[in-house]
Design a protein around this motif. Structure first.
Motif, PDB file in Angstrom:
ATOM      1  N   LYS A  62      -1.969   9.684  -8.963  1.00 13.65           N
ATOM      2  CA  LYS A  62      -2.684   8.453  -8.610  1.00 13.65           C
ATOM      3  C   LYS A  62      -3.100   8.516  -7.140  1.00 13.65           C
ATOM      4  N   PRO A  63      -4.093   9.328  -6.830  1.00  7.00           N
ATOM      5  CA  PRO A  63      -4.492   9.525  -5.435  1.00  7.00           C
ATOM      6  C   PRO A  63      -4.986   8.264  -4.756  1.00  7.00           C
ATOM      7  N   TRP A  64      -5.456   7.277  -5.533  1.00  3.87           N
ATOM      8  CA  TRP A  64      -5.933   6.039  -4.918  1.00  3.87           C
ATOM      9  C   TRP A  64      -4.816   5.255  -4.216  1.00  3.87           C
ATOM     10  N   LEU A  65      -3.548   5.622  -4.506  1.00  2.00           N
ATOM     11  CA  LEU A  65      -2.436   4.952  -3.829  1.00  2.00           C
ATOM     12  C   LEU A  65      -2.367   5.314  -2.352  1.00  2.00           C
ATOM     13  N   GLU A  66      -3.113   6.304  -1.929  1.00  7.51           N
ATOM     14  CA  GLU A  66      -3.151   6.665  -0.514  1.00  7.51           C
ATOM     15  C   GLU A  66      -4.065   5.743   0.278  1.00  7.51           C
ATOM     16  N   THR A  67      -4.744   4.814  -0.418  1.00  9.66           N
ATOM     17  CA  THR A  67      -5.616   3.874   0.275  1.00  9.66           C
ATOM     18  C   THR A  67      -4.816   2.645   0.699  1.00  9.66           C
ATOM     19  N   ASP A 100       0.756  -0.801  -5.480  1.00 11.08           N
ATOM     20  CA  ASP A 100       1.728  -0.428  -6.508  1.00 11.08           C
ATOM     21  C   ASP A 100       3.155  -0.255  -5.981  1.00 11.08           C
ATOM     22  N   PRO A 101       3.381   0.576  -4.967  1.00  9.77           N
ATOM     23  CA  PRO A 101       4.768   0.865  -4.562  1.00  9.77           C
ATOM     24  C   PRO A 101       5.451  -0.331  -3.888  1.00  9.77           C
ATOM     25  N   ARG A 102       6.786  -0.288  -3.880  1.00 10.97           N
ATOM     26  CA  ARG A 102       7.600  -1.207  -3.084  1.00 10.97           C
ATOM     27  C   ARG A 102       8.003  -0.461  -1.808  1.00 10.97           C
ATOM     28  N   THR A 103       8.077  -1.180  -0.709  1.00  8.91           N
ATOM     29  CA  THR A 103       8.436  -0.556   0.560  1.00  8.91           C
ATOM     30  C   THR A 103       9.704  -1.204   1.099  1.00  8.91           C
ATOM     31  N   TYR A 104      10.692  -0.371   1.440  1.00  8.95           N
ATOM     32  CA  TYR A 104      11.974  -0.851   1.959  1.00  8.95           C
ATOM     33  C   TYR A 104      12.217  -0.213   3.324  1.00  8.95           C
ATOM     34  N   VAL A 105      12.804  -0.989   4.226  1.00  5.56           N
ATOM     35  CA  VAL A 105      13.074  -0.473   5.572  1.00  5.56           C
ATOM     36  C   VAL A 105      14.503  -0.802   5.971  1.00  5.56           C
ATOM     37  N   VAL A 164      11.080   3.699   3.211  1.00  6.58           N
ATOM     38  CA  VAL A 164      10.928   4.465   1.981  1.00  6.58           C
ATOM     39  C   VAL A 164      10.062   3.693   0.992  1.00  6.58           C
ATOM     40  N   ALA A 165       9.181   4.432   0.303  1.00  6.22           N
ATOM     41  CA  ALA A 165       8.365   3.853  -0.760  1.00  6.22           C
ATOM     42  C   ALA A 165       9.039   4.133  -2.095  1.00  6.22           C
ATOM     43  N   VAL A 166       9.060   3.124  -2.975  1.00 10.00           N
ATOM     44  CA  VAL A 166       9.714   3.250  -4.280  1.00 10.00           C
ATOM     45  C   VAL A 166       8.796   2.671  -5.352  1.00 10.00           C
ATOM     46  N   VAL A 167       8.637   3.419  -6.431  1.00 11.21           N
ATOM     47  CA  VAL A 167       7.961   2.903  -7.620  1.00 11.21           C
ATOM     48  C   VAL A 167       9.044   2.717  -8.678  1.00 11.21           C
ATOM     49  N   PRO A 168       9.459   1.462  -8.935  1.00 14.58           N
ATOM     50  CA  PRO A 168      10.616   1.220  -9.812  1.00 14.58           C
ATOM     51  C   PRO A 168      10.399   1.712 -11.232  1.00 14.58           C
ATOM     52  N   ALA A 169      11.494   2.007 -11.899  1.00 14.17           N
ATOM     53  CA  ALA A 169      11.444   2.413 -13.307  1.00 14.17           C
ATOM     54  C   ALA A 169      10.866   1.284 -14.146  1.00 14.17           C
ATOM     55  N   GLY A 170      10.000   1.659 -15.086  1.00 14.25           N
ATOM     56  CA  GLY A 170       9.421   0.662 -15.977  1.00 14.25           C
ATOM     57  C   GLY A 170       8.141   0.056 -15.463  1.00 14.25           C
ATOM     58  N   MET A 171       7.750   0.374 -14.224  1.00 17.84           N
ATOM     59  CA  MET A 171       6.515  -0.173 -13.679  1.00 17.84           C
ATOM     60  C   MET A 171       5.360   0.781 -13.975  1.00 17.84           C
ATOM     61  N   PRO A 187       0.816  -1.220   0.000  1.00 21.58           N
ATOM     62  CA  PRO A 187       0.000   0.000   0.000  1.00 21.58           C
ATOM     63  C   PRO A 187       0.849   1.270   0.000  1.00 21.58           C
ATOM     64  N   GLY A 188       0.322   2.317  -0.644  1.00 20.81           N
ATOM     65  CA  GLY A 188       1.038   3.586  -0.740  1.00 20.81           C
ATOM     66  C   GLY A 188       1.420   4.205   0.588  1.00 20.81           C
ATOM     67  N   PRO A 189       0.536   4.175   1.627  1.00 15.56           N
ATOM     68  CA  PRO A 189       0.878   4.835   2.898  1.00 15.56           C
ATOM     69  C   PRO A 189       1.750   4.001   3.829  1.00 15.56           C
ATOM     70  N   LEU A 190       2.129   2.772   3.395  1.00 14.24           N
ATOM     71  CA  LEU A 190       2.771   1.848   4.321  1.00 14.24           C
ATOM     72  C   LEU A 190       4.096   2.369   4.858  1.00 14.24           C
ATOM     73  N   ALA A 191       4.971   2.878   3.991  1.00 14.93           N
ATOM     74  CA  ALA A 191       6.305   3.311   4.430  1.00 14.93           C
ATOM     75  C   ALA A 191       6.192   4.371   5.523  1.00 14.93           C
ATOM     76  N   ARG A 192       5.345   5.360   5.292  1.00 19.24           N
ATOM     77  CA  ARG A 192       5.192   6.435   6.262  1.00 19.24           C
ATOM     78  C   ARG A 192       4.659   5.898   7.597  1.00 19.24           C
ATOM     79  N   ALA A 193       3.667   5.002   7.534  1.00 18.66           N
ATOM     80  CA  ALA A 193       3.073   4.458   8.756  1.00 18.66           C
ATOM     81  C   ALA A 193       4.070   3.602   9.543  1.00 18.66           C
TER      82      ALA A 193
END
Length: 788
Positions: A213-218, A223-228, A95-102, A77-83
């Motif tokens: 893409k505001p729906w990514l806040e749900t 879509d995004p990848r999350t790394y910690v 950190v949330a990342v949307v890789p190149a080519g995706m 989910p889009g808000p996961l990294a921040r939470a």
């Protein structure tokens, strides 16, 4: 003594030139294979290990629970990294990342009159604190803090500015269709190294992606990848326990669970079963490591066998040395020094051969391998050589040094039954490994052939695709009029594994607990016809109806939904109502590792003057001229941009790149193993024939034919090779069954795969032994008996 041993060593090498040559070639080939495989394995094990926080760097993975089991994905989910950053004290950075080519992230960068098409990567502001991509200009904490700032690679800087100096602060344009914006370069990073699994040239602020893409806040987005990055001393297993139900705490309707996996492990352990890592590329790393060991063993066995076989020629040397006071320890050192010298001579040749073969081997494996004489390589090479030398020389040294001087000086030598069985056992081992490799080659080749020839449910031949800045009905119509173009269509998802997915589909009669993972293929008009999908019910998409009224499913989806007479029925997806207008035969939109899953074609309405990907079916035989017409068309509508097109068949091949490399490498390694084994068998046959020359002479005098003598000399070796075949076939069957078990669609194991492998090994052995046997059988009996 050292000088004396070296002199003896030189004399023995000169005296037994044939044995010396065979051992040198065999060990050199074995060490060359070992060095090449070691370079490849080291490269594989080193992928993504260069990050400074490697031990604490993890990727958050998501487990999806559906009717057919658990599916693991990298999307979160889009808000996961921040939470996670706010609520988990164990986490230092997230950190949330949307890789190149995706997704649709491709655009055009412009500087003055230069225009470059590129895929954008979006990342949170702590991206360069999480990953160790070296920043040459800019601050780790600030480079992605501003939405108008972008970080670019040194490779992209050279293309845009012809320099990598003082590029920070310079302005670039970013164009996506009708959207145009100006950005400034806030950071410059070194182009990711070859051992980075993530290759990118530009990084935008993640918030820009969210704006479009505001729906990514749900919490239901993926879509995004999350790394910690964990804090020092924090436990990944304890974090897994805490975050498992994290999504459910945000939305009680969410059934997905989370876990973290070490980022650098993802490359080798990218396969999942029941929601947990279950291998991946690591299987091939282990496989080729084992092959390298076995090929070295085969080469060492040659040395052992030939050294013990020629022992009869050295019994007087051993007897005299022992009679004048040489101890067994002295003799062991002498013979071990011979094997060590042979091993290091072989190493020198192997290093030269490795350097010569590195380029073709790199092409075969798809890697840029370099032979650098660093500490790791030198120590590994010396270590392998020492082990090889000790392994190859230990048995001969112990065997030769154990002769009793009184017997050997009389020209006698105890013929140990154990020694004969040991030599035969070593030959059995050699040929058993060779037969296993032959079977592996046959099975891998047949599976790759099956993958290439199986009907996918659509035609991928003579199909290309390319991206265009703007699309319209007029543009699509123009493409179809070009000479050599059979048909063309818009599409947004690939048919080679890169597709969307959703659970958010409802239909009449759906049970409340139904949870089906549908593949989502977003397309335009004419794609069904362009790719040749077979309709089993209904019709294709038609312009006579609105795009928001039509949807097409595959057979697997209709079966999973339990629909009878589906044509005309309505489904709801993402709050849109769509009518089922057609059903296509099941087709492969993922690799052959996967069963055919439920999926649907989602018709995307045309939006004029927006970027799009266009698929074109070309008439067979007209590829060259048609591509020229398409290139001119592209230049008219995409000024200044190169015509970058790809054949769909090339994308399909990439799905099985690892398997194709395994198949190709197996052929080479099997050939090398057979050659080394046959070298040893050839030499042993020569020694056997030499020992039995007098017997051959007597038999010829008594009337034996050449054919009879050849059969006599070949019989013992045939029994040995046949024993090796009997041992190898069940082992090779188990290995082949396990490898093929990873494919949902695979060839059946035919009996002739194994019979053929055994026959090939036996024929090669017969030719090898028969050559020496025939040579011995042709010797004049007078010469054989003359020495008596």
């Amino acid at each position: 003594m050292i000088k004396h041993n070296l002199l003896l060593l030189y004399r023995n090498f000169r005296r037994f030139k044939g044995t010396f040559f065979i051992n040198l070639v065999g060990l050199s080939m074995g060490l060359t294979c070992a060095l090449l495989i070691w370079l490849w394995v080291s490269d594989e094990l080193g992928v993504d290990k260069f990050h400074e926080k490697d031990e604490r760097l993890f990727q958050v993975m998501e487990n999806f629970y559906h009717d057919t089991g658990i599916e693991t994905g990298a999307g979160t989910p889009g808000p996961l990294a921040r939470a996670l950053m706010e609520e988990m004290p164990e986490i230092e950075y997230a950190v949330a990342v949307v890789p190149a080519g995706m997704g649709q992230q491709q655009g055009v960068i412009s500087v003055a009159d230069k225009r470059i098409k590129i895929s954008a990567q979006y990342a949170g502001r702590d991206f360069f604190n999480v990953f160790s991509y070296r920043l040459l200009e800019g601050d780790h904490n600030k480079v992605l803090a501003d939405q108008k700032g972008v970080a670019i690679s040194t490779a992209l800087a050279l293309k845009l500015f012809n320099t990598t100096y003082d590029v920070a602060g310079k302005t670039i344009g970013w164009n996506q269709g009708e959207k145009t914006a100006l950005f400034y370069v806030s950071g410059l990073f070194e182009t990711p190294p070859a051992n980075s699994s993530n290759q990118f040239d530009i990084v935008f602020n993640y918030d820009l992606f969210l704006q479009d893409k505001p729906w990514l806040e749900t919490w239901t987005s993926t879509d995004p990848r999350t790394y910690v990055v964990l804090r020092e001393g924090a436990s990944a297993s304890q974090l897994n326990t805490k975050i498992r139900g994290f999504l459910k705490s945000k939305d009680k309707n969410i059934r997905e669970t989370l876990f973290v996996q070490r980022y650098s492990d993802r490359y080798l352990y990218g396969k999942y079963e029941n929601g947990a890592p279950a291998g991946g590329r690591i299987a091939y790393v282990k496989l080729f490591s084992i092959i390298a060991v076995f090929i070295l063993l085969i080469a060492c066995i040659n040395f052992m066998n030939l050294s013990t076989a020629k022992a009869s020629r050295r019994i007087k040397e051993v007897g005299i040395k022992k009679a004048v006071g040489a101890g067994r320890k002295t003799l062991i050192i002498q013979y071990l020094s011979e094997s060590m010298t042979m091993a290091f001579l072989s190493l020198a040749i192997a290093v030269l051969a490795t350097d010569l073969l590195l380029t073709p081997f790199g092409s075969l494996t798809g890697k840029q391998l370099v032979l650098r004489f660093d500490t790791s390589l030198v120590l590994t090479a010396i270590g392998i050589t020492l082990v090889t030398g000790v392994l190859a020389g230990s048995y001969p040294a112990l065997y030769l040094s154990g002769f009793k001087p009184a017997l050997v000086l009389k020209g006698r030598m105890n013929k140990s039954t154990g020694e004969g069985w040991a030599r035969k056992g070593l030959v059995v081992f050699q040929f058993a490994i060779s037969v296993i490799l032959i079977v592996s080659v046959i099975v891998a080749y047949r599976q790759m052939e099956y993958i290439q020839t199986k009907n996918l449910g659509y035609s991928r031949d003579h199909v290309i695709y390319f991206d265009t800045e703007k699309v319209s009905d007029a543009l699509m119509a123009e493409i179809k009029t070009l000479p050599g173009v059979i048909n063309a269509a818009r599409f947004y998802h690939d048919l080679t594994g890169n597709h969307g997915g959703t659970y958010a589909l409802d239909w009449e009669g759906k049970k409340p607990d139904d949870r089906i993972d549908f593949g989502n293929l977003e397309v335009g008009y004419d794609l069904i016809e362009t790719m040749g999908f077979d309709l089993v019910e209904g019709r294709s998409f038609s312009r006579d109806f609105g795009s928001d009224e039509q949807i097409i499913f595959n057979e697997a989806a209709i079966q999973a939904m339990g629909l009878k007479d589906p044509i005309g029925k309505t489904v709801t997806i993402w709050n849109f109502r769509r009518q089922i207008v057609g059903v296509v035969k099941n087709f492969h939109f993922e690799s052959f590792y996967e069963e055919v899953k439920p999926c649907f074609f989602f018709l995307v309405p045309m939006i004029d003057n927006t970027p799009s990907r266009i698929m074109v079916k070309i008439q067979a035989g007209s590829e060259k001229t048609t591509l020229e017409h398409l290139q001119k068309f592209h230049q008219r509508h995409n000024a200044g941009l190169p015509f970058d097109f790809r054949f769909m068949d090339d994308d399909y091949q990439k799905l099985y790149a690892a398997e194709q490399r395994v198949s190709a490498l197996s052929q080479y390694f099997a050939g090398i193993a057979i050659v080394i084994s046959c070298l040893g068998l050839f030499a042993l046959a020569a020694f056997t024939a030499e020992r039995r020359l007098k017997e051959i002479g007597v038999r010829k005098v008594l009337g034996s034919s050449v054919t009879g003598i050849v059969l006599l000399l070949s019989r013992d070796f045939s029994k040995i090779v046949f024993t090796a075949i009997l041992i190898a076939l069940p082992v090779s069957y188990l290995i082949a069954t396990r490898w093929l078990g990873g494919f949902a669609f695979r060839v059946a194991l035919e009996w002739w795969y194994f019979a053929g492998a055994g026959a090939v090994a036996m024929i090669i052995a017969w030719v090898t032994v028969g050559t020496q046997a025939f040579k011995a059988a042709k010797v004049n009996p007078v010469l054989c008996l003359k020495e008596e």
